[in-house]
Design an enzyme around this catalytic site. Structure first.
Site, PDB file in Angstrom:
ATOM      1  N   GLY A   1       0.828  -1.213   0.000  1.00  0.00           N
ATOM      2  CA  GLY A   1       0.000   0.000   0.000  1.00  0.00           C
ATOM      3  C   GLY A   1       0.855   1.252   0.000  1.00  0.00           C
ATOM      4  O   GLY A   1       2.088   1.200   0.141  1.00  0.00           O
ATOM      5  N   THR A   2       0.195   2.370  -0.129  1.00  0.00           N
ATOM      6  CA  THR A   2       0.897   3.656  -0.235  1.00  0.00           C
ATOM      7  C   THR A   2       1.745   3.964   0.985  1.00  0.00           C
ATOM      8  O   THR A   2       2.794   4.606   0.873  1.00  0.00           O
ATOM      9  CB  THR A   2      -0.144   4.775  -0.484  1.00  0.00           C
ATOM     10  OG1 THR A   2      -0.697   4.571  -1.785  1.00  0.00           O
ATOM     11  CG2 THR A   2       0.466   6.155  -0.410  1.00  0.00           C
ATOM     12  N   ILE A   3       1.343   3.513   2.157  1.00  0.00           N
ATOM     13  CA  ILE A   3       2.089   3.820   3.379  1.00  0.00           C
ATOM     14  C   ILE A   3       3.572   3.475   3.220  1.00  0.00           C
ATOM     15  O   ILE A   3       4.444   4.175   3.750  1.00  0.00           O
ATOM     16  CB  ILE A   3       1.457   3.100   4.605  1.00  0.00           C
ATOM     17  CG1 ILE A   3       2.050   3.646   5.908  1.00  0.00           C
ATOM     18  CG2 ILE A   3       1.583   1.580   4.524  1.00  0.00           C
ATOM     19  CD1 ILE A   3       1.273   3.243   7.161  1.00  0.00           C
TER      20      ILE A   3
END
Ligand SMILES: NC(=O)C[C@H](N)C(=O)O
Length: 159
Positions: free
Chosen positions: A9-11
């Site tokens: 994910g973007t995190i």
């Protein structure tokens, strides 16, 4: 003991200048926790490194199996926001555990990111909530099965 599974994910995205694209890098979760003086009390387990738009039913089964087979009763999962509600729903079959999914709208490596706030919020939520499956995002706790991401508003909301 809190078990943390990372799925991408973007995190955890990193900007690669050479091809002008974001890719999933090494997870920053341990570093972010260390900045808050959290050095133990958890184990970290890298499961996937995918944008959640690419997570398949088979991947969700991998996540479900890992969560149900681990010894921990309290589980955090980092996950891309786009299909976080789908994975949360899939985990509803796992009983007897408190499972909290979270991620970020902006990479943790960016100066202006919601990642640090979100990990702190999720860290507290997983210790305080009763058994069940939850999404902890934008300063709220949502129950799996009745939450969606509002793409336009860039936040989660109840359905
Ligand atoms: N903010 C995010 O995580 C969006 C990203 N496309 C994902 O779902 O992996």
């Amino acid at each position: 003991m809190i078990e943390i599974f990372t799925t991408g994910g973007t995190i955890d995205k990193v900007y690669f200048d050479a091809n002008s694209e974001f890719e999933i890098g090494d997870s920053l979760i341990a570093e972010l926790l260390a900045e808050s003086n959290i050095h133990d009390g958890y184990t970290l387990n890298g499961l996937l490194r995918k944008d959640s738009l690419e997570i398949t039913d088979g991947d969700r089964e991998v996540i479900r199996t890992a969560v149900s087979q681990c010894d921990a009763e309290r589980i955090l999962i980092t996950h891309g926001t786009d299909t976080m509600p789908e994975t949360a729903r899939e985990l509803l079959s796992v009983k007897g555990k408190t499972i909290v999914l979270f991620g970020a709208m902006q990479p943790a490596r960016m100066r202006r990111s919601d990642a640090v706030f979100n990990i702190g919020y999720a860290w507290a939520a997983v210790q305080l909530l009763p058994h069940g499956v939850y999404i902890a995002m934008n300063g709220e706790v949502f129950e799996a099965g009745s939450v969606r991401k509002n793409l336009k508003a860039q936040r989660f909301e109840r359905t």
